[in-house]
Design a protein around this motif. Structure first.
Motif, mmCIF file in Angstrom:
data_model
loop_
_atom_site.group_PDB
_atom_site.id
_atom_site.type_symbol
_atom_site.label_atom_id
_atom_site.label_comp_id
_atom_site.label_asym_id
_atom_site.label_seq_id
_atom_site.Cartn_x
_atom_site.Cartn_y
_atom_site.Cartn_z
ATOM 1 N N ALA A 146 0.820 -1.203 0.000
ATOM 2 C CA ALA A 146 0.000 0.000 0.000
ATOM 3 C C ALA A 146 0.859 1.260 0.000
ATOM 4 N N LEU A 147 1.924 1.268 0.777
ATOM 5 C CA LEU A 147 2.805 2.439 0.817
ATOM 6 C C LEU A 147 3.569 2.612 -0.492
ATOM 7 N N THR A 148 3.903 1.490 -1.142
ATOM 8 C CA THR A 148 4.573 1.581 -2.441
ATOM 9 C C THR A 148 3.665 2.247 -3.471
ATOM 10 N N GLY A 149 2.360 1.958 -3.392
ATOM 11 C CA GLY A 149 1.414 2.564 -4.328
ATOM 12 C C GLY A 149 1.007 3.973 -3.970
ATOM 13 N N ARG A 153 -0.129 11.320 9.120
ATOM 14 C CA ARG A 153 -1.461 10.993 9.637
ATOM 15 C C ARG A 153 -2.579 11.564 8.762
ATOM 16 N N ARG A 154 -2.383 12.765 8.225
ATOM 17 C CA ARG A 154 -3.444 13.428 7.478
ATOM 18 C C ARG A 154 -3.420 13.109 5.979
ATOM 19 N N VAL A 155 -2.282 12.652 5.466
ATOM 20 C CA VAL A 155 -2.159 12.422 4.015
ATOM 21 C C VAL A 155 -1.963 10.937 3.692
ATOM 22 N N THR A 156 -0.895 10.351 4.226
ATOM 23 C CA THR A 156 -0.544 8.983 3.839
ATOM 24 C C THR A 156 -1.467 7.952 4.477
ATOM 25 N N LEU A 157 -1.761 8.121 5.765
ATOM 26 C CA LEU A 157 -2.557 7.118 6.465
ATOM 27 C C LEU A 157 -3.944 6.924 5.843
ATOM 28 N N ASP A 196 1.605 7.837 -3.410
ATOM 29 C CA ASP A 196 2.550 8.807 -3.949
ATOM 30 C C ASP A 196 3.237 9.565 -2.809
ATOM 31 N N PRO A 197 4.544 9.431 -2.643
ATOM 32 C CA PRO A 197 5.226 10.161 -1.558
ATOM 33 C C PRO A 197 5.267 11.669 -1.774
ATOM 34 N N ASP A 198 5.041 12.107 -3.024
ATOM 35 C CA ASP A 198 5.051 13.545 -3.285
ATOM 36 C C ASP A 198 3.917 14.261 -2.558
ATOM 37 N N LEU A 199 2.809 13.553 -2.321
ATOM 38 C CA LEU A 199 1.711 14.171 -1.587
ATOM 39 C C LEU A 199 2.128 14.509 -0.161
ATOM 40 N N GLU A 200 2.866 13.591 0.461
ATOM 41 C CA GLU A 200 3.350 13.850 1.811
ATOM 42 C C GLU A 200 4.399 14.957 1.807
ATOM 43 N N ARG A 201 5.236 14.983 0.773
ATOM 44 C CA ARG A 201 6.235 16.054 0.681
ATOM 45 C C ARG A 201 5.555 17.410 0.498
ATOM 46 N N ALA A 202 4.475 17.420 -0.267
ATOM 47 C CA ALA A 202 3.750 18.676 -0.453
ATOM 48 C C ALA A 202 3.175 19.172 0.869
ATOM 49 N N ALA A 203 2.641 18.244 1.672
ATOM 50 C CA ALA A 203 2.120 18.634 2.984
ATOM 51 C C ALA A 203 3.238 19.161 3.874
ATOM 52 N N ARG A 204 4.413 18.535 3.789
ATOM 53 C CA ARG A 204 5.546 19.024 4.575
ATOM 54 C C ARG A 204 5.954 20.411 4.111
ATOM 55 N N GLY A 205 5.888 20.646 2.784
ATOM 56 C CA GLY A 205 6.245 21.948 2.261
ATOM 57 C C GLY A 205 5.284 23.038 2.669
#
Length: 262
Positions: free
Chosen positions: A157-160, A181-185, A162-171
């Motif tokens: 599930a984590l492989t599928g 918690r708010r994006v990937t989970l 997109d990590p860019d969404l979490e990076r965008a939230a960090r940005g």
């Protein structure tokens, strides 16, 4: 001609699927039927039906204690499997470090080792720590079995995701935990739910660890059923089996409700 062949294959698949479903459901239907037998013999009732064996099950401290122990162990096992599986899945999918592939392979080892070997290996450690017969030791052993399955589900599930969404939230100013918690989970929530349900089912129905690591006063329901099945052959076995199935389904429903609210 091609349409006729496709229709025949479709019909054959439906028939095989129906027979497979019947083979899976038939034992449970027979167990439910025999659990209402009024007599001492393990046979389906024909004329008179009785809830005698359900009254005996819920009126016995031995059986209710075993059911409570199974519940405690299953809840702790689900929590341990989810925490461990999610942490390991995040580590191997989001971070690059030496030995990452080795770690992924090592997590899967319990799938390829017989449960009786794992139980025999854990027994001296549990006895040395003075934890034999404790819910925590049984739950840890159950988590050892369900951890590879949970890990595989969450890793895929984590492989599928997109990590860019979490990076965008960090940005945008979110912290690491908030972004996860708010994006990937939410993206991997179906896999988390599936892993929790599988871990619960494996824990409730696990037998070998309960025999090796349990004690007469700390037995799960499958371990309590074994002496009854070996020494006696009464409809109490069928009643206890039905209670186990209903308990499993109830636990699955509660687990699903809780995780959907997170």
């Amino acid at each position: 001609m091609l349409n006729r062949v496709s229709s025949s294959i479709w019909l054959l698949g439906r028939v095989l699927g129906g027979f497979t479903l019947l083979a899976l459901v038939a034992p449970f239907v027979c167990a439910v039927w025999m659990s209402f037998a009024p007599g001492e013999l393990l046979e389906p009732p024909t004329e008179e039906w009785s809830v005698r064996w359900y009254r005996e099950f819920f009126g016995s401290a031995k059986w209710t204690r075993a059911l409570r122990t199974s519940a405690e162990v299953a809840v702790i096992s689900v929590a341990g499997s989810l925490v461990g599986g999610l942490g390991l899945a995040v580590a191997v999918t989001r971070f690059h470090f030496c030995g990452r592939n080795l770690l992924s392979s090592a997590v899967l080892l319990p799938m390829f080792v017989p449960t009786v070997v794992l139980a025999m290996g854990l027994l001296p450690l549990v006895m040395l720590a003075g934890l034999q017969g404790r819910a925590y030791s049984l739950a840890a052993a159950h988590s050892l079995v369900s951890l590879p399955v949970v890990f595989l589900l969450l890793r895929n599930a984590l492989t599928g995701a997109d990590p860019d969404l979490e990076r965008a939230a960090r940005g945008l100013g979110a912290g690491p935990w908030t972004a996860f918690r708010r994006v990937t989970l939410p993206l991997i929530a179906p896999a988390v739910l599936a892993g929790a349900i599988i871990a619960f089912i494996l824990s409730v129905n696990e037998f070998t660890f309960a025999v090796f690591l349990g004690t007469p006063r700390a037995r799960t329901l499958p371990a309590a059923l074994w002496p009854e099945a070996r020494d006696k052959d009464t409809p109490l076995l069928a009643a206890a089996s039905c209670v186990t199935v209903l308990f499993t389904l109830t636990g699955m429903w509660i687990t699903a409700r809780i995780l959907r609210r997170l």
